[in-house]
Design a protein around this motif. Structure first.
Motif, short mmCIF file in Angstrom:
data_model
loop_
_atom_site.label_atom_id
_atom_site.label_comp_id
_atom_site.label_asym_id
_atom_site.label_seq_id
_atom_site.Cartn_x
_atom_site.Cartn_y
_atom_site.Cartn_z
N ARG A 1 -2.08 -0.69 2.66
CA ARG A 1 -3.40 -1.30 2.50
C ARG A 1 -4.35 -0.21 2.07
O ARG A 1 -4.15 0.93 2.40
N GLY A 2 -5.37 -0.53 1.44
CA GLY A 2 -6.32 0.50 0.99
C GLY A 2 -6.50 0.37 -0.51
O GLY A 2 -5.56 0.05 -1.21
N PRO A 3 -7.73 0.61 -0.94
CA PRO A 3 -8.02 0.41 -2.36
C PRO A 3 -7.34 1.43 -3.23
O PRO A 3 -7.11 2.55 -2.82
N ARG A 4 -7.03 1.10 -4.43
CA ARG A 4 -6.49 2.02 -5.43
C ARG A 4 -7.63 2.62 -6.23
O ARG A 4 -8.60 1.96 -6.49
N LEU B 1 -2.57 10.19 -11.98
CA LEU B 1 -2.63 8.75 -11.78
C LEU B 1 -1.53 8.01 -12.55
O LEU B 1 -1.18 6.89 -12.23
N ARG C 1 1.65 8.44 -9.86
CA ARG C 1 1.58 8.20 -8.41
C ARG C 1 2.55 7.09 -8.04
O ARG C 1 2.46 5.98 -8.54
N ILE C 2 3.46 7.41 -7.13
CA ILE C 2 4.42 6.40 -6.70
C ILE C 2 4.25 6.06 -5.23
O ILE C 2 4.74 5.06 -4.77
N VAL C 3 3.53 6.91 -4.49
CA VAL C 3 3.35 6.66 -3.06
C VAL C 3 1.95 6.09 -2.86
O VAL C 3 0.97 6.74 -3.17
N THR C 4 1.86 4.89 -2.36
CA THR C 4 0.56 4.28 -2.11
C THR C 4 0.57 3.69 -0.70
O THR C 4 1.63 3.31 -0.19
N PRO C 5 -0.57 3.66 -0.02
CA PRO C 5 -0.59 3.04 1.30
C PRO C 5 -0.39 1.54 1.17
O PRO C 5 -0.67 0.96 0.12
#
Lengths: 172, 189
Positions: B186-189, B177, B180-184
């Motif tokens: 939209r969508g919760p973290r 955690l 992490r550099i790739v996140t959607p």
């Protein structure tokens, strides 16, 4: 032992190259590692071949014949695949490993479930994996709902069929 | 080149196929067999087969250059690595991977999908921790006394420490955690 020595040298080159590249810029996806392993394979074959020509075939620890190269190729591919699978464990925190480390850190007093679940909660164990599925386009998140994509359904069906073949229940 | 020669050339792959078949047969025929034992038996049976083929099989059909002992070492090493890929990368994913479990739950929910709350009602951190603690107690990695867990074996703990070391070497951090550099979008973290 020529295929083994060749594969070990090529694999060592892959690890060193990856360590250098990843510390400089972490790509964050598996395609980069696949491409890097292919580049290292081609570079290794070319280098082994050139070295054998220069040494007039005297380097007995490196692949020489087509059969040597075939065995080297199979071993290198197997080694790289095994490494990629292990590397995924490096990227994502394994719950079992995290639990073990927490229990070890607790020392002689041990660790109870509330202590473990306090740190290893849904935001740590479940939500990042859902995010992975969205990033991997296996799932879409729209409105407040997660829905599986055709690719995700295909993968799910493979595992459902495989688990049914083994007569095993849903894992996780 | 005959079919037999072609089969011999890919002997480690043939052995992997044999390992999978033995694993399926054992799992179906002996549902009570502990899963690690089923894996060990399947992997071991095919390993004996591939080593035997290299040492005592028709190796003269293959191009010269490696002695039977060298051939056995190369094939066995290749096969063991492929078997590792099957066990860790395929079987174990179905057994314990959170992503596969979530994907199956979402697939079974169909086009309607699931909210985060619905997902967590069927599969959540508490369940994940409980299942892993049960497995580790059964496997002898941890022991439990009055609801408190203690380290019982150093083997898996050493593997966990090695993974931490690899994380620091590759990612510069102990935890996923943190990096992490790739996140959607939209969508919760």
């Amino acid at each position: 032992m020529r295929p083994i020595a060749g594969a070990a040298l090529a694999f060592a080159l892959l690890i060193i190259t990856q360590l250098v590249v990843w510390r400089w810029r972490w790509p964050g996806h598996y395609t980069a590692l696949s491409v890097l392993s292919l580049v290292v394979l081609m570079l290794s074959v070319a280098t082994f071949h050139a070295l054998q020509i220069l040494a007039d075939g005297a380097l007995r620890f490196l692949p020489q014949s087509a059969w040597d190269y075939w065995n080297f190729l199979m071993l290198y591919v197997a080694l790289t695949l095994a490494y990629m699978i292990t590397y995924s464990a490096v990227q994502a925190d394994s719950p079992s490993m995290s639990i073990l480390l927490m229990i070890d850190q607790a020392g002689g007093r041990g660790a109870a479930v509330p202590e473990l679940t306090g740190a290893l909660n849904d935001q740590v164990l479940v939500v990042p994996r859902l995010t992975d599925l969205v990033v991997g386009r296996l799932v879409v998140f729209a409105g407040d709902r997660y829905t599986v994509t055709p690719n995700g359904s295909f993968l799910a069906r493979i595992y459902i069929a495989y688990r049914a073949l083994l007569k095993m229940e849903k894992g996780g | 080149m005959t079919l037999a020669t072609l089969v011999l050339m890919v002997a480690p792959l043939v052995a992997l196929g044999a390992c999978i078949v033995v694993h399926v047969v054992l799992s179906r025929a002996l549902p009570g067999l502990p899963r690690p034992r089923g894996i060990m038996l399947s992997v071991g049976a095919a390993a004996v087969g591939v080593a035997g083929l290299a040492l005592f099989g028709p190796a003269e059909r293959l191009p010269a250059g490696l002695s039977p002992l060298e051939l056995a070492a190369v094939w066995l090493l290749t096969y063991v690595l492929l078997a590792y890929c099957y066990v860790i990368g395929f079987f174990n994913l179905g057994e314990s991977a959170r992503r596969i479990r979530l994907l199956i739950d979402l697939h079974q929910a169909g086009r309607r999908g699931l909210t985060l709350e619905e997902i967590l009602s069927a599969y959540n951190a508490r369940m994940i921790v409980d299942v892993r603690l049960q497995r580790m107690v059964a496997g002898g990695q941890v022991s439990e006394r009055d609801g408190v867990y203690f380290t019982a074996s150093r083997v898996m703990l050493t593997a966990a420490r090695l993974l931490v070391w690899l994380k620091i070497a590759y990612l510069g951090s102990r935890h996923e955690l943190d990096v992490r550099i790739v996140t959607p979008e939209r969508g919760p973290r």
